[in-house]
Design an enzyme around this catalytic site. Sequence first.
Site, PDB file in Angstrom:
ATOM      1  N   HIS A  78       0.867  -1.182   0.000  1.00 22.81           N
ATOM      2  CA  HIS A  78       0.000   0.000   0.000  1.00 22.81           C
ATOM      3  C   HIS A  78       0.908   1.238   0.000  1.00 22.81           C
ATOM      4  O   HIS A  78       2.016   1.195   0.547  1.00 22.81           O
ATOM      5  CB  HIS A  78      -0.831  -0.046   1.287  1.00 22.81           C
ATOM      6  CG  HIS A  78      -1.899   0.998   1.412  1.00 22.81           C
ATOM      7  ND1 HIS A  78      -1.627   2.308   1.736  1.00 22.81           N
ATOM      8  CD2 HIS A  78      -3.250   0.923   1.294  1.00 22.81           C
ATOM      9  CE1 HIS A  78      -2.761   2.993   1.817  1.00 22.81           C
ATOM     10  NE2 HIS A  78      -3.767   2.176   1.547  1.00 22.81           N
ATOM     11  N   LYS A  93     -10.112  -0.554  10.998  1.00 27.41           N
ATOM     12  CA  LYS A  93     -10.286  -1.767  10.174  1.00 27.41           C
ATOM     13  C   LYS A  93     -10.536  -2.991  11.050  1.00 27.41           C
ATOM     14  O   LYS A  93     -10.833  -4.067  10.559  1.00 27.41           O
ATOM     15  CB  LYS A  93      -9.051  -1.988   9.298  1.00 27.41           C
ATOM     16  CG  LYS A  93      -8.848  -0.881   8.241  1.00 27.41           C
ATOM     17  CD  LYS A  93      -7.688  -1.204   7.342  1.00 27.41           C
ATOM     18  CE  LYS A  93      -7.132  -0.001   6.624  1.00 27.41           C
ATOM     19  NZ  LYS A  93      -7.852   0.375   5.414  1.00 27.41           N
TER      20      LYS A  93
END
Length: 433
Positions: free
Chosen positions: A143, A246
């Site tokens: 990422h 998350k």
Amino acid sequence: MTASTRDPRSETPPPGGGLRRLDAEAVRRDFPIFAARSEDGRPLTFLDTGASAQKPKVVIDREADVYSRSYANAYRGVYQLGAEVDDAIEKTRESVRSLLNAGSADEILFTAGTTASINLVAQGWGRKFLRPGDEILLSVLEHHANIVPWQMAAQATGASIKWIPLTPDGRLDLSNLDQLLTTRTKIVAVTGMSNVLGTIPPVAELAHAAHAVGALILVDGAQSVPHAAVDVRVDGIDFLVFSGHKLYGPTGVGVLYAKAELLDAMDPVFGGGHMIATVGTTGSTWAKAPAKFEAGTLPIAQIIALDPAIQYVKELGWDAIHQHERELLTATHDRLAAIDGLKILGPAPEHKGAIVSFVMDGISAQDIAVLLDLRGICVRHGHHCTMPLHDWLQVPASVRASFGVYNTLGDVERLCKGLDAVRKRLSRSRGVV
Ligand SMILES: Cc1ncc(COP(=O)(O)O)c(C=O)c1O
């Protein structure tokens, strides 16, 4: 209902033992958004947990409760209310320690999220210890949050970045690891689970290889921590980062785990209140970790409400979560493979976690996401903050369905029917069929 008194959401083990199964319909009832967004009778099909997970009522209630009944700044007042807040923050710190099996709660720092945690390491450790000629080893899966801070650190120090390539099916290609990972390597920074392909790299093996050449390892656990148990000591992880939001917790709070000796050696990145031992007109000295890295006012209510999120997943049980998500993943792979012109990106289910990204011949990722939304199906489209990976995939964008504990086989069915309809509609309108 509090985390400790709530009904068990995993069925009790069958007689004679065996694995508890997760009851996803019961789990859904713990998340108020599903009832709130199904008033027109159409269920919310939320397949974007990889971006941010929905919140169970225990988390929402706890955060509201802090503001309603138990709020003050942390580590400031000797009065009762302040002491309650301090204790609640330390309770979450201990829960995170236990979640990761860290040796000490002092090795757990609260940050604003995964991005903030990686920047903290890249600056606090990287800028202090990297030298010209040193190498940082990343993987093509990363990422942007695990790329850009290292590029900035490399630029500031004269270090350079090397890349672990991928196998054709999107796993790490470690066949030339001994050429990539050498005594020049100072840190390996890899994801615990790709946010696009779902690939799960062999973290313990990489940690072992890194340590053999004197390098450290940072694991970006943004996607892996919410899906599987992690043990930083067994796996030999030096730095582990993740985001509360998350993991079914609040936004605005993240974690950096780092070994105590690394925290001692690192420089603080933010200076200010709470992180000092002494301040004089000619200079200052630092407090010990974790305070050394927690300058200013912390996200108090968010940290406190992260604790019930951790208890929630622990109560569901990692084995039950794993088995449930595996069932969803396998079903999605099987069903999507039958859709004409659809290509699943990345490895087979046995090498990945509960994320499925794909492209469809002649139909843009954005069109797919918009048409699915008309059917109440939330998926993400784009490069998912992984431009190097999309360059490698040779696609500008993909569609991603990512699963959480509240997803059901019904969600998988609605996604697949939706995609069938998208294909028929757009192929017809473009004269492909
Ligand atoms: C693998 C990975 N790393 C880092 C991040 C960044 O997390 P945050 O935005 O919470 O800092 C994400 C978010 O999607 C991610 O999936």
